[in-house]
Write a protein that holds these residues in place. Structure first.
Motif, PDB file in Angstrom:
ATOM      1  N   GLN A  28      46.190  44.840  35.794  1.00  0.00           N
ATOM      2  CA  GLN A  28      45.271  43.715  35.953  1.00  0.00           C
ATOM      3  C   GLN A  28      45.550  42.967  37.249  1.00  0.00           C
ATOM      4  O   GLN A  28      44.625  42.647  38.011  1.00  0.00           O
ATOM      5  CB  GLN A  28      45.396  42.765  34.760  1.00  0.00           C
ATOM      6  N   ARG A  29      46.829  42.689  37.508  1.00  0.00           N
ATOM      7  CA  ARG A  29      47.186  41.965  38.736  1.00  0.00           C
ATOM      8  C   ARG A  29      46.813  42.774  39.976  1.00  0.00           C
ATOM      9  O   ARG A  29      46.375  42.215  40.994  1.00  0.00           O
ATOM     10  CB  ARG A  29      48.669  41.622  38.732  1.00  0.00           C
ATOM     11  N   VAL A  32      43.124  42.313  40.460  1.00  0.00           N
ATOM     12  CA  VAL A  32      42.834  40.978  40.973  1.00  0.00           C
ATOM     13  C   VAL A  32      43.050  40.941  42.489  1.00  0.00           C
ATOM     14  O   VAL A  32      42.228  40.398  43.243  1.00  0.00           O
ATOM     15  CB  VAL A  32      43.703  39.916  40.270  1.00  0.00           C
ATOM     16  N   CYS A  35      40.200  42.695  44.120  1.00  0.00           N
ATOM     17  CA  CYS A  35      38.980  41.876  44.074  1.00  0.00           C
ATOM     18  C   CYS A  35      38.998  40.826  45.175  1.00  0.00           C
ATOM     19  O   CYS A  35      37.957  40.535  45.785  1.00  0.00           O
ATOM     20  CB  CYS A  35      38.834  41.211  42.710  1.00  0.00           C
ATOM     21  N   ARG A  36      40.158  40.248  45.448  1.00  0.00           N
ATOM     22  CA  ARG A  36      40.257  39.275  46.539  1.00  0.00           C
ATOM     23  C   ARG A  36      39.901  39.931  47.879  1.00  0.00           C
ATOM     24  O   ARG A  36      39.204  39.352  48.714  1.00  0.00           O
ATOM     25  CB  ARG A  36      41.673  38.697  46.595  1.00  0.00           C
ATOM     26  N   TYR A 120      32.386  36.887  39.575  1.00  0.00           N
ATOM     27  CA  TYR A 120      33.371  35.846  39.292  1.00  0.00           C
ATOM     28  C   TYR A 120      32.705  34.719  38.509  1.00  0.00           C
ATOM     29  O   TYR A 120      31.664  34.183  38.924  1.00  0.00           O
ATOM     30  CB  TYR A 120      33.976  35.286  40.577  1.00  0.00           C
ATOM     31  N   LEU A 146      38.927  40.657  33.519  1.00  0.00           N
ATOM     32  CA  LEU A 146      40.174  40.113  34.033  1.00  0.00           C
ATOM     33  C   LEU A 146      40.133  38.593  33.935  1.00  0.00           C
ATOM     34  O   LEU A 146      39.113  37.973  34.257  1.00  0.00           O
ATOM     35  CB  LEU A 146      40.380  40.507  35.497  1.00  0.00           C
ATOM     36  N   GLY A 147      41.238  37.987  33.501  1.00  0.00           N
ATOM     37  CA  GLY A 147      41.319  36.539  33.472  1.00  0.00           C
ATOM     38  C   GLY A 147      40.867  35.939  32.152  1.00  0.00           C
ATOM     39  O   GLY A 147      41.229  36.412  31.071  1.00  0.00           O
ATOM     40  N   SER A 171      41.197  39.495  28.927  1.00  0.00           N
ATOM     41  CA  SER A 171      41.734  40.122  30.126  1.00  0.00           C
ATOM     42  C   SER A 171      42.346  41.477  29.791  1.00  0.00           C
ATOM     43  O   SER A 171      43.149  41.602  28.860  1.00  0.00           O
ATOM     44  CB  SER A 171      42.797  39.211  30.741  1.00  0.00           C
TER      45      SER A 171
END
Length: 216
Positions: A28-29, A32, A35-36, A120, A146-147, A171
């Motif tokens: 997941q991290r 993320v 995605c950034r 998002y 996610l999240g 998530s």
């Protein structure tokens, strides 16, 4: 919490499969972080303006093909006209693994996703009931969460009315819909602030949706 109250695999409709906790926290991290990177790519995240003039509450970035209501383009025609970023190989592999995890019939080997939509959601964002129907093939749609947990409404293929089922997507959860449910109406009623796992690295919800467009 999952250890105390297990969340079993569900099939809310034929061809629709929910696999809770499919992605571990490390994966997941990793997503993320990707995605950034994608959100700051050649076509940055933006709020989509609908043909009616309404503006979606989620912010989105496309990969492979740029999604506009209600078509795809290789250029961001509603966001400066830049060329959309290529579809990442990591998502192609992940999509095939996801289809195999959902159906267990080896069909992931023939799954060829070529478009991703990264949405998002802040605490106030939601998504109205809609169909994913811009594609020219009926290959499954793969959705990764996610999240923050959301309340996901999965409906029928005829209209936005009942019958539907509300599913909590947390998530790391995987949701795949294909076959008889490929063109089911679906949407996000709300997110549940404070429900993201510790250490996920951001506030809010990210949803990665993979699709096979058939556009060549």
């Amino acid at each position: 919490m999952d250890a105390l109250i297990p969340r079993p695999r569900q099939e809310p409709a034929p061809g629709a499969v929910h696999v809770p906790g499919w992605l571990d926290l490390d994966r997941q991290r990793e997503l993320v972080g990707l995605c950034r990177t994608w959100a700051n790519g050649p076509v940055p995240m933006r709020r989509v303006t609908m043909p009616t003039g309404g503006v979606m509450s989620v912010r989105s970035v496309s990969l492979g093909w740029h999604w506009l209501p209600y078509r795809y383009s290789r250029t961001a025609d509603d966001a400066g006209g830049g060329a959309v970023a290529p579809f990442p190989e990591v998502l192609r592999t992940l999509g095939r693994d996801a289809v195999d995890a959902a159906y267990g019939d080896g069909s992931g080997a023939s799954y060829e996703p070529d478009a991703a939509l990264v949405n998002y959601y802040d605490d106030a964002a939601k998504m109205g009931m809609h169909q994913d129907r811009e594609e020219r093939v009926n290959a499954p749609v793969v959705s990764l969460s996610l999240g923050t947990t959301c309340v996901f409404r999965f409906g029928n293929t005829e209209n936005r009315n009942r019958p539907w089922q509300d599913v909590h997507l947390a998530s790391g959860d995987l949701f795949v819909f294909g076959g008889p449910s490929r063109f089911a109406y679906h949407g996000v009623l709300k997110t549940l602030p404070g429900s993201a796992p510790a250490g996920i690295g951001f506030e809010g919800r990210l949803n990665i949706t993979l699709r096979q467009t058939g556009l060549g």
